[in-house]
Design an enzyme around this catalytic site. Structure first.
Site, PDB file in Angstrom:
ATOM      1  CD1 TRP A 322      28.522  46.267  28.879  1.00 52.20           C
ATOM      2  CD2 TRP A 322      27.224  48.004  29.418  1.00 52.20           C
ATOM      3  NE1 TRP A 322      29.220  47.053  29.770  1.00 52.20           N
ATOM      4  CE2 TRP A 322      28.453  48.121  30.122  1.00 52.20           C
ATOM      5  CE3 TRP A 322      26.259  48.987  29.607  1.00 52.20           C
ATOM      6  CZ2 TRP A 322      28.730  49.193  30.978  1.00 52.20           C
ATOM      7  CZ3 TRP A 322      26.533  50.046  30.467  1.00 52.20           C
ATOM      8  CH2 TRP A 322      27.760  50.150  31.134  1.00 52.20           C
ATOM      9  CG  ASP A 323      31.661  46.645  25.757  1.00 53.12           C
ATOM     10  OD1 ASP A 323      30.970  46.177  26.664  1.00 53.12           O
ATOM     11  OD2 ASP A 323      32.898  46.672  25.795  1.00 53.12           O
ATOM     12  CD  GLU A 464      32.447  43.774  34.874  1.00 55.53           C
ATOM     13  OE1 GLU A 464      33.676  43.593  34.889  1.00 55.53           O
ATOM     14  OE2 GLU A 464      31.712  43.400  33.937  1.00 55.53           O
ATOM     15  CE  LYS A 575      36.570  46.683  35.261  1.00 55.91           C
ATOM     16  NZ  LYS A 575      36.166  45.360  34.771  1.00 55.91           N
ATOM     17  CD  GLN A 576      32.692  49.411  34.085  1.00 53.63           C
ATOM     18  OE1 GLN A 576      33.292  48.412  34.436  1.00 53.63           O
ATOM     19  NE2 GLN A 576      32.123  49.537  32.890  1.00 53.63           N
TER      20      GLN A 576
HETATM   21  C1  BGC Z   1      33.859  46.068  31.869  1.00 49.64           C
HETATM   22  C2  BGC Z   1      32.520  45.776  31.224  1.00 49.64           C
HETATM   23  C3  BGC Z   1      32.718  45.624  29.749  1.00 49.64           C
HETATM   24  C4  BGC Z   1      33.751  44.549  29.448  1.00 49.64           C
HETATM   25  C5  BGC Z   1      34.054  44.438  27.970  1.00 49.64           C
HETATM   26  C6  BGC Z   1      34.823  44.947  31.524  1.00 49.64           C
HETATM   27  O1  BGC Z   1      36.083  45.222  32.041  1.00 49.64           O
HETATM   28  O2  BGC Z   1      33.730  46.166  33.263  1.00 49.64           O
HETATM   29  O3  BGC Z   1      31.631  46.841  31.494  1.00 49.64           O
HETATM   30  O4  BGC Z   1      31.511  45.302  29.146  1.00 49.64           O
HETATM   31  O5  BGC Z   1      34.943  44.862  30.117  1.00 49.64           O
HETATM   32  O6  BGC Z   1      34.544  45.628  27.463  1.00 49.64           O
END
Ligand code: BGC
Length: 723
Positions: A322-323, A464, A575-576
């Site tokens: 999704w980035d 996540e 996490k984010q």
């Molecule tokens: C993140 C995801 C991201 C992926 C690739 C993961 O660590 O939690 O949101 O899409 O890394 O960058």
């Protein structure tokens, strides 16, 4: 100002070789060449990473293919290797020009000093070119080996087989990938200004040309090398295409190849460079992040997207996450819509993969891969992390449960239309993607017999660390937005309703259309406490401890915080950005009081363990005028690759590389946050929030086909139409 576009690091430290490989990466969308020195063997992780070419070795993870390295050079003086790690260097530095994508290296070994420059031509996507100057400080016998090295870095390889080499004026290395037998060809030619006895030979390590000559103290010799790379995905005759390009480049010479490359880069900067005045360190970091992002744009293809670690290697399986839509797309759609178009065409062309994935899970519509590879193949496995304690793979549910991916893609399709004013992408498959994504959410939603509302149960949001939760606010709201966007197609196609109707008929969508109208409004609204949105059902009941407390429970620096046994899973530490990411993407839904309440609650509970996090907090910080915070988070996003930051390990899995999402995030903070740029119904608005550290921001944007040059200062802003 040169220094705002240039990075140099002096000294040789074997521990920095991997992060320097990322930091000094050169790329042109077709391939990325890691910033390793010419003589590197596979232990230094050199790579010519190819965009869109994947292979699986045995049952290992499928990952992108690294081509043999056609710019290999190793120098021996009186039989001794003049190579980093093998000979003592008196001085050593690596540098990169972010303006023109030029890697340079200066190493003084005493007897000889080597100065080289290297480009992945932005004008010729299949071409790599380098020049090396050798300055001798002693009379000596020199042996110089240059050619195509097959000693390349693979994480889950090997990927190339059936090697075939040709020697002669042009060296050739051909091989095929293991799984799909895709031919990969590399050709190399050199041009030199000195006499030498030349021999060629091939062996397991590749095909090499050996030049033997005598050098007198004080002599300076120059060697140009040209390497061309083609695969069977580019042409039916990759070997002859590579030979032709390498020898044509030799005719042109390094200096002219360099000029063409610089001119192509100048065109990119004309449409995209953001100049920041007031703080040189930040200005450099912003240029650097724009460079890392611009250098990996698939301009040559028109239907490729960009992997999560760009073209810096095979990390994250070279997959598209999704980035691409949420973090990379914004810079491109506002500056180079043709690249944004390519990212979305990739999703249009890979729709069949998304339909197949949904069907495999028993759903209808389009469930896009969490980690998308060629043709929309799902690259995400059931086990993405290896536990550092048991060394066993950990079952992760990203592939199955991170369902917001389809809504992210539909959101971006709509954004493309709103920012460019160009409906053709929707007409050419984009509308179908939006309808199929909405259909997926219809079939994935759960309705309870005793309630009117509709849930999304058993999902993972952007955070996540909390897997398999119900009613993740981000997922629910993005799914609603996806359904509403599908319905908004009626308005978008108001002037030619027949077009939409025939699509609805083709997709047998009549009943679903009615259901969308009914279900979109019933998706469970997130719960709130004192204005704070609960990230998912039951989140507020989790242990509310500090980030430091969770950190203090960590036993191994590489241990994974999520999954069944992770230290974060039973706590409110995330996490984010999750709720905050939602507020950044759908700002019209949340007033500043709501943003402030949620920002205050969640920031302290966020690890920022993903490089995708800081920019979402920075964008929302701008909205609520927390400019000190926004500035700090901006620096974090923009300088990640200069500093070699970001997590390097998820359990025992290497996840390092460049960070395109963070690079795109830096652009978003500067332009959408600090300059406050918004496009509303095709009209440009600016609501600046310049931190005191910035005196002026200047940048171009292309909105609705018009290029404008924007200048923002503390006194106001101007927008001038480009001539
Ligand atoms: C993140 C995801 C991201 C992926 C690739 C993961 O660590 O939690 O949101 O899409 O890394 O960058």
């Amino acid at each position: 100002m040169e220094k705002l576009w240039f990075l140099k690091r002096s000294g040789y430290d074997p521990r920095s070789v991997v992060s320097d490989g990322n930091r000094f990466l050169i790329a042109n969308g077709y391939m990325g060449v890691r910033g390793t020195v010419e003589e590197s063997g596979s232990d230094a992780c050199p790579a010519v990473n190819l965009a869109g070419v994947y292979d699986r070795y045995g049952s290992r993870w499928r990952e992108p293919v690294n081509a043999p390295n056609g710019l290999f050079v190793k120098v021996f003086v009186n039989g001794k290797p003049m190579a980093l790690g093998e000979a003592e260097a008196v001085s050593h530095s690596l540098a990169i020009s972010y303006r023109h994508g030029i890697f340079s290296r200066d190493t003084d070994f005493g007897a000889v000093s080597l100065s080289s420059r290297r480009i992945a031509s932005m004008a010729q996507p299949h071409l790599l070119a380098s020049n090396m100057q050798l300055r001798f400080d002693v009379d000596c016998q020199v042996t110089l080996c240059t050619g195509i090295s097959a000693d390349i870095w693979d994480i889950n390889g090997p990927h190339l087989f059936e090697y075939r080499f040709e020697t002669g004026d042009t060296l050739l290395c051909e091989a095929v990938t293991g799984e799909k037998k895709i031919p990969v060809a590399v050709a190399q030619c050199v041009r030199r200004d000195f006499d030498a006895v030349e021999t060629c030979e091939s062996g397991e390590g590749g095909v090499m040309r050996t030049l033997r000559f005598f050098a007198q103290k004080g002599a300076v010799f120059s060697l140009d090398a040209f390497a061309a790379v083609y695969t069977g995905l580019d042409t039916d005759t990759p070997a002859s295409a590579a030979e032709a390009l390498a020898s044509a480049a030799r005719e042109v010479g390094f200096d002219d190849c360099l000029k063409q490359n610089c001119a192509a880069w100048e065109r990119i900067w004309e449409s995209s460079a953001v100049d920041l005045e007031g703080n040189d360190e930040a200005a450099l970091a912003l240029h650097a992040s724009q460079y890392y992002l611009n250098s990996i744009a698939p301009r040559h293809a028109g239907n490729l997207s960009i992997p999560a670690r760009g073209l810096s290697g095979q990390t994250y399986k070279g997959a598209v996450f999704w980035d691409s839509e949420i973090f990379l797309f914004p810079m491109f759609v506002h500056t180079q819509p043709e690249v944004a178009n390519s990212l979305l065409r990739y999703r249009i062309e890979t729709l069949p993969g998304a339909l197949k994935k949904a069907a495999e899970y028993g759903y209808r519509g389009a469930f896009y891969p969490w980690e998308s590879q060629e043709g929309g193949e799902e690259g995400c496995t059931n086990f993405n992390v290896v536990d550092v304690f048991t060394h066993r793979p950990v079952r992760t549910y990203f592939r199955d449960k991170q369902i917001h991916i389809s809504a992210d893609i539909a959101y971006t399709m709509r954004q493309y239309y709103e920012i460019t004013g160009d409906r053709s992408l929707l007409e050419e498959g984009g509308a179908e993607v939006m309808l199929q994504c909405a259909r997926f959410y219809l079939s994935r939603a759960t309705r309870h017999l005793d309630r009117d509302s509709v849930d999304f149960a058993d999902v993972i949001g952007p955070d996540e660390y909390h897997e398999r939760v119900t009613n993740n606010a981000f997922t629910n709201e993005m799914a609603r937005h996806c359904m509403e966007s599908a319905l908004a197609l009626e308005e978008i196609f108001a002037d030619c309703p027949a077009r939409l109707h025939s699509l609805i008929e083709k997709l047998d969508y009549g009943c679903d259309w009615k259901r969308l109208k009914e279900v979109a409004g019933r998706i469970r609204k997130p719960r709130e406490k004192n204005g704070v949105i609960e990230q998912f059902d039951g989140y507020f009941a989790l242990e509310d401890c500090s980030l430091d407390t969770v950190r203090s429970r960590v036993c191994d620096p590489r241990e994974y915080w999520g999954g069944d046994h992770g230290v974060a899973g039973t706590t409110q530490i995330i996490k984010q950005a999750d709720v905050i990411a939602l507020m950044a993407l759908l700002p019209q839904q949340y007033d500043t009081a709501a943003v402030a309440a949620n920002w205050d609650y969640y920031e302290g509970r966020t690890e920022h363990g993903s490089s995708l996090s800081a920019c979402m907090y920075a964008l929302t910080a701008c909205r609520i005028h927390r400019l000190d915070w926004a500035w700090e988070l901006f620096l974090r996003s923009a300088s990640i690759d200069i500093q070699g930051g970001g997590k390097q390990w998820a359990g025992e899995i290497y996840i390092g590389g460049t960070h395109p999402a963070s690079n795109g995030g830096a652009w978003m903070i500067a332009v959408l946050g600090f300059a406050g740029l918004r496009v509303q119904k095709g009209r440009l608005e600016l609501h600046p929030n310049l931190p005191e550290q910035i005196t002026c921001l200047r940048f171009p944007v292309t909105i609705g086909g018009r290029r404008l040059h924007i200048t923002v200062t503390h006194d106001g802003w101007t927008a001038e139409e480009a001539s």
